[in-house]
Design an enzyme around this catalytic site. Sequence first.
Site, PDB file in Angstrom:
ATOM      1  CB  CYS A   1      -0.911  -0.023   1.228  1.00 10.10           C
ATOM      2  SG  CYS A   1      -1.812   1.525   1.498  1.00 10.10           S
TER       3      CYS A   1
ATOM      4  CE1 TYR B   1      -5.356   2.882  -5.245  1.00 10.97           C
ATOM      5  CE2 TYR B   1      -3.754   4.661  -5.149  1.00 10.97           C
ATOM      6  CZ  TYR B   1      -4.129   3.375  -4.841  1.00 10.97           C
ATOM      7  OH  TYR B   1      -3.276   2.564  -4.135  1.00 10.97           O
TER       8      TYR B   1
END
Length: 362
Positions: free
Chosen positions: A47, A178
């Site tokens: 992450c 994203y």
Amino acid sequence: MAQGSYVEDDYQRDTTYVEDRVTREASGEHEWPVEPGRYRLVVARACPWANRAIIVRRLLGLEDAISMGVCGPTHDEDSWTFDLDEDGLDPVLRIPRLKDAYERRFPGYPRGITVPALVEVATGRLVTNDFAPMTLDLSTQWREHHRPGAPDLYPRPLRAEMDEVMQRVYTEVNNGVYRCGFAGTQTAYEEAYGRLWATLDWLEERLADRRYLMGETVTEADVRLFTTLARFDAVYHGHFKCNRHKLSEMPVLWAYARDLFQTPGFGDTIDFAHVKRHYYEVHRDINPTGIVPVGPDLAGWGTPHGRESLGGSAFGDGTPPGPPPPGERVDPAHNPLLGPDGLVRPPAAAPTDGSASAQPRR
């Protein structure tokens, strides 16, 4: 393993976090006291938001003050899990899922289970998952527990400009990739794509004549940009369709990223295998087969960057961190640039023919 759905017509990140903080004064209802050994930082190397916390903790030398638990690279729609640990339990918290720490604090917690998360060891309760102030607090509130020679990652004279730079990097780059990858319509994708590349072009210009985002030493701003750049060619270029150029085709940003990667505390936190497994296996609505690509070739990360010519040094008057603790080292099979001490091996000597591979400028 059941996976969640990520694609939306116009993706908007859920930014509702548990906004508690750990501070020296701990004067408010939602403030917890700085206390070595009281908290455990739960991360996943896959992450980028958690990678920020891993890097900052390491640069500041807080390993003895705040322990670290590492989740596996994939998760289901319910929670990150401790599947890397023996018996699938975090060795300190003794829980199989990070969700358990959330539930101990907030029974029936209705939102996503995110990393990084600070957890109180004694109670097993979540303290905060608010990743942006978390790392700034490590710099400003835990100062008494920093290692000798630790950098000032949030220098007071630069904060106003830093906050503006970090906000643009967050909205247009960190979250911008994203917004491209999770866009469910052509219009939303193209709008996000345009904003992303406008900002990457701006960063190319900004970094053409300064070694780091804020000048001559590394700051939190560099940490925040680096975690996206480290994943760009492996994931965002193809998987998220951020494909105008590869990072390795952008001369300034590629040299800047290599400079940071080869700096102790940055590249030695990157687990490329975890990164690729997370995105390609978890985002099944983007990659239905779950096949993880073999490439890209990672050797370029170890080549000379040539940015010494711009002056400055990563840690200024301070010192770099030493090798990561043995129990926290990235598997060298997952990052072939690592040496036996867990640090990125120094690159070969720079070319002497003036070739472009060593030049940070266009």
